[in-house]
Design a protein around this motif. Sequence first.
Motif, PDB file in Angstrom:
ATOM      1  N   PHE A 284      24.013  -2.165  16.142  1.00  0.00           N
ATOM      2  CA  PHE A 284      23.937  -2.765  14.816  1.00  0.00           C
ATOM      3  C   PHE A 284      22.507  -3.204  14.482  1.00  0.00           C
ATOM      4  CE2 PHE A 284      28.430  -3.457  16.058  1.00  0.00           C
ATOM      5  CZ  PHE A 284      29.025  -2.739  15.039  1.00  0.00           C
ATOM      6  N   ASP A 285      21.779  -3.648  15.496  1.00  0.00           N
ATOM      7  CA  ASP A 285      20.369  -4.009  15.279  1.00  0.00           C
ATOM      8  C   ASP A 285      19.565  -2.788  14.848  1.00  0.00           C
ATOM      9  OD1 ASP A 285      20.833  -6.639  15.948  1.00  0.00           O
ATOM     10  OD2 ASP A 285      20.186  -6.423  18.033  1.00  0.00           O
ATOM     11  N   GLU A 286      19.848  -1.633  15.451  1.00  0.00           N
ATOM     12  CA  GLU A 286      19.151  -0.407  15.082  1.00  0.00           C
ATOM     13  C   GLU A 286      19.502   0.013  13.666  1.00  0.00           C
ATOM     14  OE1 GLU A 286      17.192   3.344  14.893  1.00  0.00           O
ATOM     15  OE2 GLU A 286      16.810   1.414  15.867  1.00  0.00           O
ATOM     16  N   LEU A 287      20.790  -0.104  13.300  1.00  0.00           N
ATOM     17  CA  LEU A 287      21.186   0.217  11.931  1.00  0.00           C
ATOM     18  C   LEU A 287      20.499  -0.726  10.946  1.00  0.00           C
ATOM     19  CD1 LEU A 287      22.868   1.753   9.870  1.00  0.00           C
ATOM     20  CD2 LEU A 287      24.784   0.212  10.378  1.00  0.00           C
ATOM     21  N   GLY A 288      20.418  -2.001  11.300  1.00  0.00           N
ATOM     22  CA  GLY A 288      19.728  -2.967  10.447  1.00  0.00           C
ATOM     23  C   GLY A 288      18.274  -2.602  10.240  1.00  0.00           C
ATOM     24  N   ARG A 289      17.621  -2.105  11.296  1.00  0.00           N
ATOM     25  CA  ARG A 289      16.222  -1.689  11.180  1.00  0.00           C
ATOM     26  C   ARG A 289      16.079  -0.554  10.170  1.00  0.00           C
ATOM     27  NH1 ARG A 289      13.030   2.184  12.397  1.00  0.00           N
ATOM     28  NH2 ARG A 289      14.677   3.427  13.377  1.00  0.00           N
ATOM     29  N   VAL A 290      16.997   0.419  10.220  1.00  0.00           N
ATOM     30  CA  VAL A 290      16.929   1.558   9.299  1.00  0.00           C
ATOM     31  C   VAL A 290      17.215   1.105   7.871  1.00  0.00           C
ATOM     32  CG1 VAL A 290      17.875   3.838   8.771  1.00  0.00           C
ATOM     33  CG2 VAL A 290      17.614   3.145  11.151  1.00  0.00           C
ATOM     34  N   ILE A 291      18.155   0.178   7.705  1.00  0.00           N
ATOM     35  CA  ILE A 291      18.461  -0.340   6.364  1.00  0.00           C
ATOM     36  C   ILE A 291      17.253  -1.062   5.777  1.00  0.00           C
ATOM     37  CG2 ILE A 291      19.850  -2.017   5.084  1.00  0.00           C
ATOM     38  CD1 ILE A 291      22.180  -1.329   6.970  1.00  0.00           C
ATOM     39  N   ARG A 292      16.602  -1.896   6.580  1.00  0.00           N
ATOM     40  CA  ARG A 292      15.405  -2.602   6.090  1.00  0.00           C
ATOM     41  C   ARG A 292      14.312  -1.613   5.727  1.00  0.00           C
ATOM     42  NH1 ARG A 292      17.162  -6.640   9.796  1.00  0.00           N
ATOM     43  NH2 ARG A 292      16.254  -5.510  11.533  1.00  0.00           N
ATOM     44  N   GLN A 293      14.186  -0.553   6.522  1.00  0.00           N
ATOM     45  CA  GLN A 293      13.189   0.482   6.227  1.00  0.00           C
ATOM     46  C   GLN A 293      13.502   1.156   4.898  1.00  0.00           C
ATOM     47  OE1 GLN A 293      12.673   3.486   9.369  1.00  0.00           O
ATOM     48  NE2 GLN A 293      12.530   5.049   7.800  1.00  0.00           N
ATOM     49  N   GLY A 294      14.773   1.478   4.671  1.00  0.00           N
ATOM     50  CA  GLY A 294      15.157   2.127   3.435  1.00  0.00           C
ATOM     51  C   GLY A 294      14.993   1.249   2.213  1.00  0.00           C
ATOM     52  N   ALA A 295      15.180  -0.062   2.407  1.00  0.00           N
ATOM     53  CA  ALA A 295      15.112  -1.001   1.285  1.00  0.00           C
ATOM     54  C   ALA A 295      13.697  -1.462   0.973  1.00  0.00           C
ATOM     55  CB  ALA A 295      15.991  -2.219   1.579  1.00  0.00           C
ATOM     56  N   ALA A 296      12.763  -1.254   1.902  1.00  0.00           N
ATOM     57  CA  ALA A 296      11.432  -1.867   1.789  1.00  0.00           C
ATOM     58  C   ALA A 296      10.731  -1.510   0.485  1.00  0.00           C
ATOM     59  CB  ALA A 296      10.579  -1.433   2.985  1.00  0.00           C
ATOM     60  N   GLU A 297      10.850  -0.268   0.011  1.00  0.00           N
ATOM     61  CA  GLU A 297      10.114   0.145  -1.181  1.00  0.00           C
ATOM     62  C   GLU A 297      10.652  -0.475  -2.463  1.00  0.00           C
ATOM     63  OE1 GLU A 297      11.317   4.191  -2.918  1.00  0.00           O
ATOM     64  OE2 GLU A 297      11.600   4.465  -0.758  1.00  0.00           O
ATOM     65  N   LEU A 298      11.823  -1.134  -2.399  1.00  0.00           N
ATOM     66  CA  LEU A 298      12.419  -1.734  -3.578  1.00  0.00           C
ATOM     67  C   LEU A 298      11.865  -3.118  -3.884  1.00  0.00           C
ATOM     68  CD1 LEU A 298      16.101  -0.664  -2.915  1.00  0.00           C
ATOM     69  CD2 LEU A 298      14.671   0.127  -4.804  1.00  0.00           C
ATOM     70  N   PHE A 299      11.103  -3.654  -2.935  1.00  0.00           N
ATOM     71  CA  PHE A 299      10.635  -5.021  -3.087  1.00  0.00           C
ATOM     72  C   PHE A 299       9.129  -5.046  -3.317  1.00  0.00           C
ATOM     73  CE2 PHE A 299      14.564  -5.287  -0.724  1.00  0.00           C
ATOM     74  CZ  PHE A 299      15.236  -6.262  -1.426  1.00  0.00           C
ATOM     75  N   HIS A 300       8.736  -5.967  -4.180  1.00  0.00           N
ATOM     76  CA  HIS A 300       7.313  -6.130  -4.507  1.00  0.00           C
ATOM     77  C   HIS A 300       6.754  -7.266  -3.685  1.00  0.00           C
ATOM     78  CE1 HIS A 300       7.989  -3.474  -7.898  1.00  0.00           C
ATOM     79  NE2 HIS A 300       9.026  -4.213  -8.232  1.00  0.00           N
ATOM     80  N   SER A 301       5.512  -7.157  -3.332  1.00  0.00           N
ATOM     81  CA  SER A 301       4.881  -8.230  -2.574  1.00  0.00           C
ATOM     82  C   SER A 301       4.528  -9.387  -3.500  1.00  0.00           C
ATOM     83  CB  SER A 301       3.615  -7.702  -1.913  1.00  0.00           C
ATOM     84  OG  SER A 301       2.737  -7.160  -2.874  1.00  0.00           O
TER      85      SER A 301
END
Length: 301
Positions: A284-301
Amino acid sequence: MVTLRQMRYFDALATVRHFGKAAEMVSVSQPALSAQIAEMERLLDVRLVERQRSGAILTREGEELLPDIRDILQRADRLGERVKERQGLFGGRLRLGIIPTVAPYLVPRLIPALRQSHPELTIELKELLTSGCVDDLKHGKLDCAVAALPVAGEGIDSAFLFEDRFLIASAEDESTILMSPMTEDRVDVERLLLLEEGHCLRDQALAVCGTSAGRRVANYGATSMATLLQMVSHGMGITLIPEIAVKDEASRNRMRIVPFAEPQPSRRIGLVWRASASRKRSDFDELGRVIRQGAAELFHS
């Protein structure tokens, strides 16, 4: 010979006592479920169900067989879990639930990321409200789900994925100028459009903007974030928009996005699964890592 599929259909029918609702539970048409129950009765040479307009009633024989059938199904499920455990979370099929206010924005980024990192994985996605995710997790219909934390439910484990800030969305040509940054007490809740009952984002919006005594919220509930933001872009009101939706929705709706003043309200998105699941926490930790990677471009700094 009676099949596991027929037994699952009978179990669903015994649970809800209605052919239509049972068919929805197992994701088949009502005629298909009815035909399989009839075939099961033929093979066992016994009548299991009384068919009535108001629903279904188990016969005495059906009630007597139900505990044995459920025991067989539980044993079959445990066998399947053992096989999955050997394969790992990414070795076979992943049944993932995602809440509607996250799915349209995360899925187009998540699927390519999963296919690139785990090409052998078969992905089954299901968009559900949080309550539906919890129910399907408990009944073994999902392996895990992406939802807003905390998720209530006995026997549910979770892991934090990312913080999703709330912003205010209004029409681009909105006559009422929204102050930036916005504060919660300045939100005109009488013009605040919300998702319909059952969406956790509705409750979160009310918690941010609509809890003060005497403040009446607009009497409308949209079925989706896309519908809500189309209404906003046509000047019908304002709404809270999660940051994960801003990039996609701002590109197709004429909107003005205004941030809140610090500390900015937000929701915590996480991954949830059954505490009794045979898979390892590291999966589940590995799946979470991939989800965060996929979501990263949706957020602005």
